[in-house]
Design a protein around this motif. Structure first.
Motif, PDB file in Angstrom:
ATOM      1  N   THR A   6       0.846  -1.196   0.000  1.00  0.00           N
ATOM      2  CA  THR A   6       0.000   0.000   0.000  1.00  0.00           C
ATOM      3  C   THR A   6       0.882   1.247   0.000  1.00  0.00           C
ATOM      4  N   GLY A   7       0.459   2.267  -0.724  1.00  0.00           N
ATOM      5  CA  GLY A   7       1.211   3.519  -0.772  1.00  0.00           C
ATOM      6  C   GLY A   7       2.361   3.501  -1.756  1.00  0.00           C
ATOM      7  N   ILE A   8       2.606   2.371  -2.425  1.00  0.00           N
ATOM      8  CA  ILE A   8       3.712   2.253  -3.374  1.00  0.00           C
ATOM      9  C   ILE A   8       3.463   3.129  -4.604  1.00  0.00           C
ATOM     10  N   ASP A   9       2.208   3.156  -5.058  1.00  0.00           N
ATOM     11  CA  ASP A   9       1.875   3.959  -6.238  1.00  0.00           C
ATOM     12  C   ASP A   9       2.105   5.443  -5.992  1.00  0.00           C
ATOM     13  N   ASN A  10       1.923   5.880  -4.745  1.00  0.00           N
ATOM     14  CA  ASN A  10       2.137   7.294  -4.418  1.00  0.00           C
ATOM     15  C   ASN A  10       3.617   7.657  -4.468  1.00  0.00           C
ATOM     16  N   VAL A  11       4.486   6.702  -4.142  1.00  0.00           N
ATOM     17  CA  VAL A  11       5.934   6.941  -4.210  1.00  0.00           C
ATOM     18  C   VAL A  11       6.332   7.229  -5.659  1.00  0.00           C
ATOM     19  N   TRP A  12       5.809   6.428  -6.604  1.00  0.00           N
ATOM     20  CA  TRP A  12       6.119   6.655  -8.012  1.00  0.00           C
ATOM     21  C   TRP A  12       5.523   7.977  -8.497  1.00  0.00           C
ATOM     22  N   LYS A  13       4.371   8.341  -7.971  1.00  0.00           N
ATOM     23  CA  LYS A  13       3.738   9.610  -8.341  1.00  0.00           C
ATOM     24  C   LYS A  13       4.634  10.789  -7.947  1.00  0.00           C
ATOM     25  N   ILE A  14       5.238  10.702  -6.753  1.00  0.00           N
ATOM     26  CA  ILE A  14       6.144  11.757  -6.283  1.00  0.00           C
ATOM     27  C   ILE A  14       7.376  11.831  -7.177  1.00  0.00           C
ATOM     28  N   ILE A  15       7.946  10.665  -7.519  1.00  0.00           N
ATOM     29  CA  ILE A  15       9.121  10.627  -8.390  1.00  0.00           C
ATOM     30  C   ILE A  15       8.797  11.234  -9.753  1.00  0.00           C
ATOM     31  N   SER A  16       7.625  10.929 -10.278  1.00  0.00           N
ATOM     32  CA  SER A  16       7.202  11.460 -11.571  1.00  0.00           C
ATOM     33  C   SER A  16       7.064  12.978 -11.535  1.00  0.00           C
ATOM     34  N   GLU A  17       6.529  13.510 -10.432  1.00  0.00           N
ATOM     35  CA  GLU A  17       6.394  14.960 -10.273  1.00  0.00           C
ATOM     36  C   GLU A  17       7.767  15.626 -10.235  1.00  0.00           C
ATOM     37  N   TYR A  18       8.709  14.971  -9.539  1.00  0.00           N
ATOM     38  CA  TYR A  18      10.078  15.496  -9.454  1.00  0.00           C
ATOM     39  C   TYR A  18      10.722  15.548 -10.838  1.00  0.00           C
ATOM     40  N   LEU A  19      10.594  14.452 -11.595  1.00  0.00           N
ATOM     41  CA  LEU A  19      11.201  14.375 -12.928  1.00  0.00           C
ATOM     42  C   LEU A  19      10.612  15.417 -13.870  1.00  0.00           C
ATOM     43  N   GLU A  20       9.318  15.642 -13.759  1.00  0.00           N
ATOM     44  CA  GLU A  20       8.663  16.647 -14.602  1.00  0.00           C
ATOM     45  C   GLU A  20       9.234  18.036 -14.333  1.00  0.00           C
ATOM     46  N   LEU A  21       9.489  18.311 -13.053  1.00  0.00           N
ATOM     47  CA  LEU A  21      10.023  19.627 -12.673  1.00  0.00           C
ATOM     48  C   LEU A  21      11.461  19.812 -13.155  1.00  0.00           C
ATOM     49  N   VAL A  22      12.350  18.839 -12.826  1.00  0.00           N
ATOM     50  CA  VAL A  22      13.779  19.014 -13.122  1.00  0.00           C
ATOM     51  C   VAL A  22      14.092  18.934 -14.608  1.00  0.00           C
ATOM     52  N   LYS A  23      13.224  18.257 -15.366  1.00  0.00           N
ATOM     53  CA  LYS A  23      13.434  18.233 -16.817  1.00  0.00           C
ATOM     54  C   LYS A  23      12.956  19.525 -17.465  1.00  0.00           C
ATOM     55  N   SER A  24      11.968  20.140 -16.865  1.00  0.00           N
ATOM     56  CA  SER A  24      11.454  21.404 -17.421  1.00  0.00           C
ATOM     57  C   SER A  24      12.391  22.572 -17.142  1.00  0.00           C
ATOM     58  N   ASN A  25      13.126  22.534 -16.012  1.00  0.00           N
ATOM     59  CA  ASN A  25      14.049  23.635 -15.687  1.00  0.00           C
ATOM     60  C   ASN A  25      15.507  23.308 -16.010  1.00  0.00           C
ATOM     61  N   ASN A  26      15.733  22.190 -16.731  1.00  0.00           N
ATOM     62  CA  ASN A  26      17.067  21.768 -17.213  1.00  0.00           C
ATOM     63  C   ASN A  26      18.010  21.298 -16.109  1.00  0.00           C
ATOM     64  N   TYR A  27      17.513  21.173 -14.880  1.00  0.00           N
ATOM     65  CA  TYR A  27      18.369  20.713 -13.784  1.00  0.00           C
ATOM     66  C   TYR A  27      18.779  19.252 -13.986  1.00  0.00           C
ATOM     67  N   PHE A  28      17.896  18.461 -14.596  1.00  0.00           N
ATOM     68  CA  PHE A  28      18.156  17.037 -14.829  1.00  0.00           C
ATOM     69  C   PHE A  28      19.433  16.841 -15.643  1.00  0.00           C
ATOM     70  N   ASP A  29      19.528  17.537 -16.781  1.00  0.00           N
ATOM     71  CA  ASP A  29      20.707  17.407 -17.649  1.00  0.00           C
ATOM     72  C   ASP A  29      21.953  17.993 -16.992  1.00  0.00           C
ATOM     73  N   GLU A  30      21.779  19.092 -16.295  1.00  0.00           N
ATOM     74  CA  GLU A  30      22.916  19.736 -15.628  1.00  0.00           C
ATOM     75  C   GLU A  30      23.509  18.820 -14.559  1.00  0.00           C
ATOM     76  N   LYS A  31      22.646  18.159 -13.817  1.00  0.00           N
ATOM     77  CA  LYS A  31      23.113  17.244 -12.771  1.00  0.00           C
ATOM     78  C   LYS A  31      23.846  16.053 -13.374  1.00  0.00           C
ATOM     79  N   ARG A  32      23.325  15.504 -14.465  1.00  0.00           N
ATOM     80  CA  ARG A  32      23.976  14.373 -15.135  1.00  0.00           C
ATOM     81  C   ARG A  32      25.376  14.761 -15.617  1.00  0.00           C
TER      82      ARG A  32
END
Length: 363
Positions: free
Chosen positions: A277-303
């Motif tokens: 229980t609650g596992i789906d919410n963990v993935w939802k949080i990760i998805s929200e994070y990825l959406e944010l960091v990819k939109s502000n280019n932080y994802f590529d900068e960190k890599r």
């Protein structure tokens, strides 16, 4: 008297010989396969064809400290690199007993049910005697290990700081080239050098349990500052109320930390890996994070920053390995170590002498 002894029932009789249990031709085939190791090109082709056996063999080469294996491993990594960097890398850490393996299995099964391909790099504690892994995370993920869309690779942490296997970074590249779109790295446990995990993943998940006294421990501050989310596991049965209270406490604690460069505000959630229980919410949080960091280019900068960091780490590691495998170095190192122990020479002078010998002897 002698005749009576010969007729005694206590006299040991010859046993019945056991039948041959090994097939000679099978043994010969196994030995032949061991001698005929696949080439780097064959392993690359196997990895790109999503062959798990080829992937496992390549990882074994990457983890080897043999200099001959290093050349072959580098060729494989270079061949796989153009096909890598297409996954999401998630680091998961937490104190022993928090339920990391149970959580990863439940989380991994949730991801594969969504059609994702998951690779779990489980870094086990090493035995101080045999230097092998002693927990065997692969055996504790009974459901996930049988999933066709999952690959679990336990590796001994050895003497690597923070419990991250020495070649985990390269293993990620191979898994990505093999088509795995979600890479999960499980570490030994919480420690100051868990920064090594943070330096190779896109998302850092800290697993907690309620009632462990962690809420106000300043010693965990560095870990909590790195966490992108805190998941309180074992929120089931009588622990549900305690987990909710812990969630409130952690939310208050996170407000004391400075804002992240990513612009992300860490979240706290609860789950029960046992009850799934609650596992789906963990993935939802990760998805929200990825959406944010990819939109502000932080994802590529960190890599990009991580790639530079691991270039320097690889240089340091290979210099260290080459130093210890240098001809005559083992004997000289043993003599200098003995002299240091006996107080005949300072550690600094001994180190300088060894380095002078190493550099002057190199062609």
């Amino acid at each position: 008297m002698e005749e009576n002894q010969k007729k005694s029932a206590l006299k040991e009789k010859d046993g019945i010989p056991q039948p041959e249990t090994l097939n000679a031709s099978s043994v010969q085939n196994v030995l032949l396969k061991r001698r005929n190791q696949p080439s780097a090109k064959e392993l690359i082709a196997g990895i790109l064809a999503q062959d798990k056996v080829a992937l496992s063999r390549a990882i074994t080469l990457v983890e080897s400290t043999n200099l001959d294996h290093l050349v072959k491993a580098n060729e494989i990594i270079n061949g796989c690199l153009p096909h890598a960097n297409k996954s999401i890398r998630i680091g998961i850490t937490g104190v022993p007993g928090v339920g990391k393996s149970t959580f990863i299995e439940a989380f991994g099964k949730h991801l594969t049910s969504m059609g994702k391909k998951v690779a779990v790099l489980a870094v086990d504690p090493s035995s101080s005697i045999s230097h092998g892994s002693i927990l065997g995370d692969k055996t504790r993920m009974e459901e996930l290990v049988k999933d066709e869309n999952a690959f679990i690779r336990p590796s001994a942490s050895g003497d690597t700081l923070g419990g991250v296997a020495r070649k985990t970074r390269e293993t990620i590249i191979l898994c990505e080239a093999a088509g795995f779109d979600t890479i999960i790295i499980e570490t030994v446990g919480v420690g100051q050098s868990e920064t090594a995990v943070h330096s190779m993943v896109d998302f850092f998940l800290l697993l907690k349990i309620s009632g462990a006294g962690d809420e106000l421990q300043g010693i965990k501050r560095g870990i909590m500052e790195m966490a992108d989310t805190i998941v309180i596991n074992k929120a089931d049965g009588d622990n549900i109320a305690k987990a909710k209270l812990a969630k409130t406490e952690f939310n208050r604690s996170l407000h004391l930390f400075p804002a992240k460069n990513s612009g992300w505000i860490p979240k706290v959630t609860t789950c029960s890996a046992f009850e799934k229980t609650g596992i789906d919410n963990v993935w939802k949080i990760i998805s929200e994070y990825l959406e944010l960091v990819k939109s502000n280019n932080y994802f590529d900068e960190k890599r990009q920053n991580q790639n530079q960091f691991w270039m320097m780490e690889t240089i340091n590691e290979q210099l260290k390995n080459h130093f210890h495998q240098f001809p005559s170095m083992e004997e000289l190192l043993k003599n200098k170590s003995l002299a240091v122990q006996q107080g005949k020479i300072s550690p600094f002078k001994a180190a300088n002498d060894l380095l002078d010998f190493y550099f002057k002897s190199k062609p």
